[in-house]
Design an enzyme around this catalytic site. Structure first.
Site, PDB file in Angstrom:
ATOM      1  N   ASN A   9      14.718  14.959  27.871  1.00  0.00           N
ATOM      2  CA  ASN A   9      14.315  14.472  26.545  1.00  0.00           C
ATOM      3  C   ASN A   9      15.311  13.395  26.136  1.00  0.00           C
ATOM      4  O   ASN A   9      16.465  13.700  25.841  1.00  0.00           O
ATOM      5  CB  ASN A   9      14.338  15.650  25.558  1.00  0.00           C
ATOM      6  CG  ASN A   9      14.081  15.218  24.128  1.00  0.00           C
ATOM      7  OD1 ASN A   9      13.694  14.081  23.867  1.00  0.00           O
ATOM      8  ND2 ASN A   9      14.302  16.126  23.185  1.00  0.00           N
ATOM      9  N   LYS A  11      15.306  11.684  23.521  1.00  0.00           N
ATOM     10  CA  LYS A  11      15.491  11.625  22.057  1.00  0.00           C
ATOM     11  C   LYS A  11      15.432  10.161  21.603  1.00  0.00           C
ATOM     12  O   LYS A  11      14.658   9.399  22.167  1.00  0.00           O
ATOM     13  CB  LYS A  11      16.783  12.339  21.656  1.00  0.00           C
ATOM     14  CG  LYS A  11      16.818  13.766  22.233  1.00  0.00           C
ATOM     15  CD  LYS A  11      17.935  14.617  21.703  1.00  0.00           C
ATOM     16  CE  LYS A  11      17.848  16.008  22.332  1.00  0.00           C
ATOM     17  NZ  LYS A  11      18.827  16.959  21.794  1.00  0.00           N
ATOM     18  N   GLU A  95      15.309  19.472  16.235  1.00  0.00           N
ATOM     19  CA  GLU A  95      15.678  18.269  15.477  1.00  0.00           C
ATOM     20  C   GLU A  95      14.520  17.809  14.605  1.00  0.00           C
ATOM     21  O   GLU A  95      14.712  17.267  13.512  1.00  0.00           O
ATOM     22  CB  GLU A  95      16.131  17.168  16.451  1.00  0.00           C
ATOM     23  CG  GLU A  95      17.523  17.487  17.005  1.00  0.00           C
ATOM     24  CD  GLU A  95      17.811  16.923  18.378  1.00  0.00           C
ATOM     25  OE1 GLU A  95      17.054  16.057  18.855  1.00  0.00           O
ATOM     26  OE2 GLU A  95      18.817  17.359  18.981  1.00  0.00           O
ATOM     27  N   GLU A 163      15.831  26.928  23.008  1.00  0.00           N
ATOM     28  CA  GLU A 163      16.979  26.062  22.755  1.00  0.00           C
ATOM     29  C   GLU A 163      17.749  26.576  21.539  1.00  0.00           C
ATOM     30  O   GLU A 163      17.350  26.307  20.401  1.00  0.00           O
ATOM     31  CB  GLU A 163      16.513  24.634  22.459  1.00  0.00           C
ATOM     32  CG  GLU A 163      15.744  23.984  23.591  1.00  0.00           C
ATOM     33  CD  GLU A 163      15.815  22.470  23.504  1.00  0.00           C
ATOM     34  OE1 GLU A 163      16.076  21.857  24.531  1.00  0.00           O
ATOM     35  OE2 GLU A 163      15.638  21.913  22.402  1.00  0.00           O
ATOM     36  N   GLY A 169      23.489  19.549  22.189  1.00  0.00           N
ATOM     37  CA  GLY A 169      24.339  18.374  22.014  1.00  0.00           C
ATOM     38  C   GLY A 169      25.761  18.714  21.598  1.00  0.00           C
ATOM     39  O   GLY A 169      26.527  17.847  21.181  1.00  0.00           O
ATOM     40  N   SER A 208      22.871  21.700  26.136  1.00  0.00           N
ATOM     41  CA  SER A 208      24.067  21.308  26.892  1.00  0.00           C
ATOM     42  C   SER A 208      23.991  21.658  28.382  1.00  0.00           C
ATOM     43  O   SER A 208      25.006  22.005  29.005  1.00  0.00           O
ATOM     44  CB  SER A 208      25.326  21.906  26.250  1.00  0.00           C
ATOM     45  OG  SER A 208      25.470  21.435  24.919  1.00  0.00           O
TER      46      SER A 208
HETATM   47  O1  LIG Z   1      15.709  18.562  24.165  1.00  0.00           O
HETATM   48  C1  LIG Z   1      16.819  18.781  24.635  1.00  0.00           C
HETATM   49  C2  LIG Z   1      17.768  19.619  23.969  1.00  0.00           C
HETATM   50  O2  LIG Z   1      17.798  19.403  22.607  1.00  0.00           O
HETATM   51  C3  LIG Z   1      19.110  19.730  24.608  1.00  0.00           C
HETATM   52  O3  LIG Z   1      19.902  18.606  24.341  1.00  0.00           O
HETATM   53  P1  LIG Z   1      21.361  18.502  25.056  1.00  0.00           P
HETATM   54  O4  LIG Z   1      21.102  18.734  26.520  1.00  0.00           O
HETATM   55  O5  LIG Z   1      21.823  17.124  24.751  1.00  0.00           O
HETATM   56  O6  LIG Z   1      22.176  19.595  24.474  1.00  0.00           O
END
Ligand SMILES: O=C[C@H](O)COP(=O)(O)O
Length: 248
Positions: A9, A11, A95, A163, A169, A208
């Site tokens: 993802n 984002k 989010e 998640e 993050g 993460s």
């Molecule tokens: O969509 C992915 C998640 O929100 C995980 O994000 P991250 O791997 O940056 O912690």
């Protein structure tokens, strides 16, 4: 048998020049055992899908509107994502729940719209730190699952991603025991609802995930892959995660 899924993802990251990362990813994994998916920002979906044609890479959206069309400035319907070349879409990411006030009812409507448009929905859920610290994790997960699951779904049309909000993050990964507890619980809830077909729904962990911890997470019972944020932005970071899943 559930096919494992390595989903990235991006984002709100990525410009046209970053599509070169997808070329590198496709070159590194011409025929992975697992399904390999990147969800770039909407502005890149069509170009990413064109680039991925004929490769093992699939392209997804990060959100869709519940309606098929209409006066919703700035929004995209699931059908539009499919038209642009997407095969999947993320719904209910924490989010979006936080930034856009998405409730379980909204997430459910979006998930239904995604499935109706022929996309595979990746439905996200997870507890906050306060919910975990007060011992309410499984109650929160149970409620989110039952309130955001669509009426009709199958292993082809729905993936569930766990998640924990506090692990996204932050560099804080849930412990393997915590991941196992929630995934086993999710499986039991799906079996309760769908009977034996509950075993066909893929369950992803997100929060993460990176090359250094991917293999141990993929060895956790009921973990069928990962939804990866930061470590999906470059092929150098995502490739070892795909490889670890292929070996799991
Ligand atoms: O969509 C992915 C998640 O929100 C995980 O994000 P991250 O791997 O940056 O912690």
């Amino acid at each position: 048998m559930r096919r494992k899924l390595a989903a990235g993802n991006w984002k709100m990251n990525g410009l046209g020049a970053d599509l070169a990362e997808l070329d590198r990813l496709c070159a590194a994994h011409p025929a992975p055992n697992c399904e390999m998916l990147i969800c770039p920002p909407a502005t890149l979906i069509h170009r990413a899908a064109t680039l991925a044609e004929g490769t093992a890479l699939r392209i997804g959206g990060q959100d869709c509107h519940a309606a098929t069309s209409g006066a919703h400035t700035g929004d995209l319907s699931a059908e539009m994502l499919r038209d642009a070349g997407a095969t999947h879409v993320i719904t209910g990411h924490s989010e979006r729940r936080a930034d856009h006030g998405e409730t379980d009812a909204i997430v459910r409507a979006k998930t239904e719209a995604a499935i109706a448009a022929g996309l595979t929905a990746i439905l996200c859920l997870g507890e906050s730190l306060a919910e975990r610290e007060s011992g309410r994790t499984l109650d929160v997960i149970r409620a989110q699952l039952s309130d955001s699951l669509p009426e009709d779904f199958s292993g082809e049309t729905l993936v569930v991603a766990y998640e924990p909000v506090w692990a996204i993050g932050t560099g804080k990964v849930a412990s393997l025991d915590q991941i196992a507890e929630v995934h086993v619980f999710l499986r039991s809830q799906l079996l309760e609802r769908l009977g034996a077909d509950g075993d066909l729904i893929r369950l992803l962990y997100g929060g993460s995930v990176k090359a250094a911890n991917a293999a141990e997470i993929f060895a956790v019972p009921e973990v069928d892959g990962a939804l990866v944020g930061g470590a999906s932005l470059t092929a150098a970071d995502f490739t070892p995660i795909v490889t670890a899943l292929d070996r799991a």
